[in-house]
Design a protein around this motif. Sequence first.
Motif, mmCIF file in Angstrom:
data_model
loop_
_atom_site.group_PDB
_atom_site.id
_atom_site.type_symbol
_atom_site.label_atom_id
_atom_site.label_comp_id
_atom_site.label_asym_id
_atom_site.label_seq_id
_atom_site.Cartn_x
_atom_site.Cartn_y
_atom_site.Cartn_z
ATOM 1 N N ASP A 68 0.967 -1.176 -0.100
ATOM 2 C CA ASP A 68 -0.037 -0.216 -0.084
ATOM 3 C C ASP A 68 0.893 1.437 0.108
ATOM 4 N N ALA A 69 1.938 1.326 0.933
ATOM 5 C CA ALA A 69 2.846 2.464 0.963
ATOM 6 C C ALA A 69 3.673 2.524 -0.518
ATOM 7 N N ALA A 70 3.895 1.580 -1.295
ATOM 8 C CA ALA A 70 4.480 1.724 -2.539
ATOM 9 C C ALA A 70 3.530 2.174 -3.413
ATOM 10 N N ALA A 71 2.420 1.685 -3.517
ATOM 11 C CA ALA A 71 1.272 2.264 -4.359
ATOM 12 C C ALA A 71 1.104 3.725 -3.987
ATOM 13 N N ARG A 72 0.956 4.268 -2.944
ATOM 14 C CA ARG A 72 0.727 5.512 -2.705
ATOM 15 C C ARG A 72 2.034 6.333 -3.171
ATOM 16 N N ARG A 73 3.360 5.698 -3.137
ATOM 17 C CA ARG A 73 4.538 6.653 -3.476
ATOM 18 C C ARG A 73 4.448 6.665 -5.135
ATOM 19 N N LEU A 74 3.829 5.656 -5.714
ATOM 20 C CA LEU A 74 3.740 5.645 -7.239
ATOM 21 C C LEU A 74 2.705 6.558 -7.492
ATOM 22 N N ALA A 75 1.606 6.518 -7.050
ATOM 23 C CA ALA A 75 0.329 7.550 -7.378
ATOM 24 C C ALA A 75 0.711 9.009 -6.950
ATOM 25 N N ASP A 76 1.370 9.158 -5.788
ATOM 26 C CA ASP A 76 1.841 10.593 -5.676
ATOM 27 C C ASP A 76 2.812 11.005 -6.370
ATOM 28 N N THR A 77 3.707 10.276 -6.771
ATOM 29 C CA THR A 77 4.552 10.696 -7.723
ATOM 30 C C THR A 77 3.894 11.120 -9.394
ATOM 31 N N LEU A 78 2.989 10.373 -9.630
ATOM 32 C CA LEU A 78 2.362 10.527 -10.757
ATOM 33 C C LEU A 78 1.439 11.630 -10.890
ATOM 34 N N ARG A 79 0.812 12.055 -9.637
ATOM 35 C CA ARG A 79 -0.047 13.303 -9.276
ATOM 36 C C ARG A 79 0.803 14.482 -9.471
ATOM 37 N N GLU A 80 2.057 14.457 -8.764
ATOM 38 C CA GLU A 80 2.855 15.407 -8.674
ATOM 39 C C GLU A 80 3.608 15.962 -10.072
ATOM 40 N N VAL A 81 3.850 14.869 -10.700
ATOM 41 C CA VAL A 81 4.426 15.229 -12.277
ATOM 42 C C VAL A 81 3.445 15.511 -13.214
ATOM 43 N N LEU A 82 2.252 14.738 -13.198
ATOM 44 C CA LEU A 82 1.428 15.010 -14.282
ATOM 45 C C LEU A 82 0.145 15.972 -13.954
ATOM 46 N N GLY A 83 -0.030 16.178 -12.878
ATOM 47 C CA GLY A 83 -0.943 17.376 -12.334
ATOM 48 C C GLY A 83 -2.307 16.654 -12.974
ATOM 49 N N LYS A 84 -3.384 17.592 -13.280
ATOM 50 C CA LYS A 84 -4.378 17.288 -13.726
ATOM 51 C C LYS A 84 -4.675 17.049 -15.076
ATOM 52 N N ARG A 85 -3.871 17.512 -15.895
ATOM 53 C CA ARG A 85 -3.939 17.383 -17.342
ATOM 54 C C ARG A 85 -2.719 16.770 -18.055
ATOM 55 N N THR A 86 -2.968 16.073 -19.328
ATOM 56 C CA THR A 86 -1.749 15.741 -19.937
ATOM 57 C C THR A 86 -2.267 14.957 -21.165
ATOM 58 N N ASP A 87 -1.495 15.077 -22.067
ATOM 59 C CA ASP A 87 -1.873 14.121 -23.597
ATOM 60 C C ASP A 87 -1.337 13.013 -23.908
ATOM 61 N N VAL A 88 -0.570 12.749 -22.987
ATOM 62 C CA VAL A 88 0.021 11.474 -22.852
ATOM 63 C C VAL A 88 -0.521 10.282 -22.171
ATOM 64 N N THR A 89 -0.774 9.117 -22.571
ATOM 65 C CA THR A 89 -1.192 7.981 -21.747
ATOM 66 C C THR A 89 -0.278 7.401 -20.884
ATOM 67 N N VAL A 90 -0.464 7.226 -19.676
ATOM 68 C CA VAL A 90 0.742 6.906 -18.574
ATOM 69 C C VAL A 90 -0.176 5.688 -17.863
ATOM 70 N N ARG A 91 0.611 4.561 -18.115
ATOM 71 C CA ARG A 91 0.334 3.606 -17.431
ATOM 72 C C ARG A 91 0.974 3.026 -16.254
ATOM 73 N N ALA A 92 0.638 2.925 -15.116
ATOM 74 C CA ALA A 92 1.411 2.795 -13.835
ATOM 75 C C ALA A 92 1.433 1.368 -13.433
ATOM 76 N N GLU A 93 2.601 0.914 -12.999
ATOM 77 C CA GLU A 93 2.621 -0.760 -12.741
ATOM 78 C C GLU A 93 3.424 -0.628 -11.240
ATOM 79 N N LEU A 94 2.832 -1.319 -10.611
ATOM 80 C CA LEU A 94 3.458 -1.621 -9.246
ATOM 81 C C LEU A 94 3.853 -3.014 -9.125
ATOM 82 N N VAL A 95 4.972 -3.448 -9.118
ATOM 83 C CA VAL A 95 5.546 -4.832 -9.233
ATOM 84 C C VAL A 95 6.639 -5.189 -8.092
ATOM 85 N N GLU A 96 6.144 -6.265 -7.345
ATOM 86 C CA GLU A 96 6.831 -6.829 -6.414
ATOM 87 C C GLU A 96 8.269 -7.534 -7.162
#
Length: 179
Positions: A68-96
């Motif tokens: 869960d902490a790893a998923a939050r870290r990934l989601a927070d980074t995506l939110r920080e970098v991408l903001g609310k708008r982008t014209d690029v498709t981004v797929r996030a993968e959390l892999v153990e």
Amino acid sequence: MTDIVTAGTIVVGVDGSEASASALRWATQQARALRAEVVAVHAWEPSGPRFAPYAPVSARPSAEAERDAAARRLADTLREVLGKRTDVTVRAELVEGPAVPVLLDRARGALLLALGRAPRQWDDTPVLGAVGRECLRHALVPVVAVPVSCPARPAVMAAGVGSGPRARAPRTAVHAVSR
């Protein structure tokens, strides 16, 4: 591990650091120019084996809590970098799993693998960590080491490609993958 990345993707290692945020920012700029998809990969490992057998159970986080902490870290980074708008498709993968094999596996067949690197040291030597060095040694695709000071707005964005009413919200989803 399985090869799930297809041609036309840029894989980015995301670990929550400022350097990985710069790499993600750079990758989205490149993806715009190349009309590619970005795959943001966060590899994590349970810390249980790193604790001494006599360590109190209360000191050991559960695998679920770490995931869960790893998923939050990934989601927070995506939110920080991408903001609310982008014209690029981004797929996030959390892999153990360990970062190097996970990143190399996910980058198979991709256009390139983007990794962040720390700021230059006093002697002006680029700093590339152990993960970056191993990826450079073993990757079958080009590896780009993006510095922390990577500009936030590329020339493509300045020309208006990524702004305006037609720009869309980022399409992201975190997928947890186990080995």
